[in-house]
Design an enzyme around this catalytic site. Sequence first.
Site, mmCIF file in Angstrom:
data_model
loop_
_atom_site.group_PDB
_atom_site.id
_atom_site.type_symbol
_atom_site.label_atom_id
_atom_site.label_comp_id
_atom_site.label_asym_id
_atom_site.label_seq_id
_atom_site.Cartn_x
_atom_site.Cartn_y
_atom_site.Cartn_z
ATOM 1 N N ARG A 105 0.699 -1.320 0.363
ATOM 2 C CA ARG A 105 0.128 -0.043 -0.059
ATOM 3 C C ARG A 105 0.657 1.171 0.121
ATOM 4 N NH1 ARG A 105 -4.987 1.903 -1.182
ATOM 5 N NH2 ARG A 105 -5.959 3.166 0.816
ATOM 6 N N THR A 133 0.462 -6.229 16.535
ATOM 7 C CA THR A 133 -0.240 -5.875 15.161
ATOM 8 C C THR A 133 0.034 -6.582 13.788
ATOM 9 O OG1 THR A 133 1.239 -3.873 15.643
ATOM 10 C CG2 THR A 133 -0.739 -3.837 14.454
ATOM 11 N N THR A 138 -4.028 -0.596 -7.464
ATOM 12 C CA THR A 138 -4.913 0.672 -7.777
ATOM 13 C C THR A 138 -3.797 1.849 -7.818
ATOM 14 O OG1 THR A 138 -6.916 1.834 -7.647
ATOM 15 C CG2 THR A 138 -5.656 1.503 -5.483
ATOM 16 N N ASN A 143 -5.902 4.511 -7.186
ATOM 17 C CA ASN A 143 -7.149 4.846 -6.430
ATOM 18 C C ASN A 143 -8.177 5.300 -7.534
ATOM 19 O OD1 ASN A 143 -8.974 5.617 -4.545
ATOM 20 N ND2 ASN A 143 -8.286 7.588 -4.267
ATOM 21 N N ASP A 197 -7.692 8.246 0.499
ATOM 22 C CA ASP A 197 -8.213 7.348 1.218
ATOM 23 C C ASP A 197 -8.121 7.509 2.854
ATOM 24 O OD1 ASP A 197 -9.591 5.649 -0.634
ATOM 25 O OD2 ASP A 197 -7.986 4.368 -0.961
ATOM 26 N N GLY A 227 -13.336 -0.980 -7.362
ATOM 27 C CA GLY A 227 -14.843 -0.501 -6.841
ATOM 28 C C GLY A 227 -14.942 0.358 -5.749
ATOM 29 N N GLY A 228 -13.592 0.853 -5.131
ATOM 30 C CA GLY A 228 -13.709 1.664 -3.961
ATOM 31 C C GLY A 228 -14.482 1.075 -2.805
#
Length: 561
Positions: free
Chosen positions: A97, A370, A388, A390, A412, A462-463
């Site tokens: 990410r 975590t 993506t 985004n 995001d 698709g968000g």
Amino acid sequence: MKKIHLLILCTLLSILNACKKEKTIGVITEKAMVVSAREEASKIGSDILQKGGNAYDAMVATHLALAVVYPVAGNIGGGGFMVYRNNDGTKGALDFREKAPITAHKDMYLDSLGNVIENKSTLGAHAVGIPGSVAGVFEVYDKFGSLPFTALIQPAIDLARNGITITKKQANSLNNATERFEKVNTYKTVFDKKWTAGDILKQEALAQTLERIRDFGKDGFYKGKTADLFVKYVTELGGIITHEDLEKYQAIWRTPISFNYKDYTITSMTLPASGGICLAQMLKSIAPYDVSEIEHNSTQYVQLLTEVERRSYADRANYLGDIDFVKVPIDSLTDQKYLNKRMESFSWEKATPSSEVSHGKILGYESDETTHYSIVDQFGNAVAVTTTLNTGYGSKVVVKGAGFILNNEMDDFSSKPGVPNVYGLVGSKANAIAPEKRMLSSMTPTIVEKDGKLKMVIGTPGGSTIITSVLQNILNVVEYDMGMQASVDQPRFHHQWLPDVIRMEPNGFTKQIKSKLESLGYEILERNSLIIGRVDAILVLPNGQLEGGADKRGDDAAVGF
Ligand code: DON
């Protein structure tokens, strides 16, 4: 006479209906398959498998090919997540990410009055998070790859240099973005022209960047000439990304979320992707119901899923954020008793307004620890990757001299508590911006097993609708016994707590169902062109063959052997 006509008409209509319901069957192969947003990319991945490469080699090749043939979302300037299952049953996940720049801060998208500045987190250099895709590709390759890296990247280089053929859907999408490409960039990018289907798009600067990645590995992107061009152009456009940001970027191996739904084991992405947690919440909330007894896509079905989704998205907005920065009570949020309690307010008689649903009271915080593609190789390994920029073409920044598009993933984050992002999602402190933090994602690359064997590899773009599209496809297969393509073809709907509406794909739900839902207090939004997700998935059939589900909403294709 009239009665006979009516009878004939009714018979014809029922035959027509039966035909409509006939199962569409996707591409079927014996051993291996790649399903992605473009046939060229699926074929490149499949060819790598045919040359003896494994699913991870194919992941690298497909990912890089998509960065060329599918510039709207395929990328090297974005990020994503991978969930994998090896043929020995071991599973894992990779987080590549994007993250916030070192000098990012909580209020960076607010004006002096504390209001969110329009477009600042979506358009142009300020919207860009530090890309993770190239680091991700090398993590995968270093851990699992088997063929020479050159063989995996060369097809993408050739495509970029020799050109790709633009499809009708791509021409429309590029034409819609032209104005924004022009607004953001200080030069004429390769994407600025009036496109028609059949045109060739050549990306020489991108080919050269890919060559630097081929020759210098990860450093070919995060250091040297590519990094210089990146930082220089972002700085010219007023952005804040530095060489240090690029050099420090690292992809992270994470433990995926794994849970049972009836006879199935589902493994999906963990934070900073919310997909796995929300999917677990939704499926576990549904589990007490005898779903297969409820008619598929009926009023009751839409009600049940909507109410489950509403409650999960309310929790998402309050609790979820980057696990390396905030404590997230994952076990409590996915606890069956907690979820059953959340559903106590559900009634078949009327909608629960979102104004009456807040995040749940969890049992306590536990300790400190975590464009999607699916691949199954001839050895039985499986990978699910969602990646993506985004929104389409990300920030629209195309790095001058380097030819790749930069993401607008910073949107995001929650720019301000309670203010919706581009997908209408609201967030809280848990997803506030902080230096080097990863923004919360909805991506849900997922692997489903039954009796300890691989059953399905699935995911979608698709968000905010990603999670609910994956949910519906899992239910289509496990509860309604659909094949993969038939499942992907089904009309979809979506609810995300706020705004309090059910989005529905057009022509998928009868007037009766919609009126009944409205009478129960549900608001429905159905727009003509609305598409919910583009699911690319693989199903292992009982005889061991693979069936692809390639979404016809896009140009997606399954290729294999
Ligand atoms: O990470 C997320 O949740 C979003 N950035 C995903 C964006 C997306 O799926 C766009 N596709 N339509």
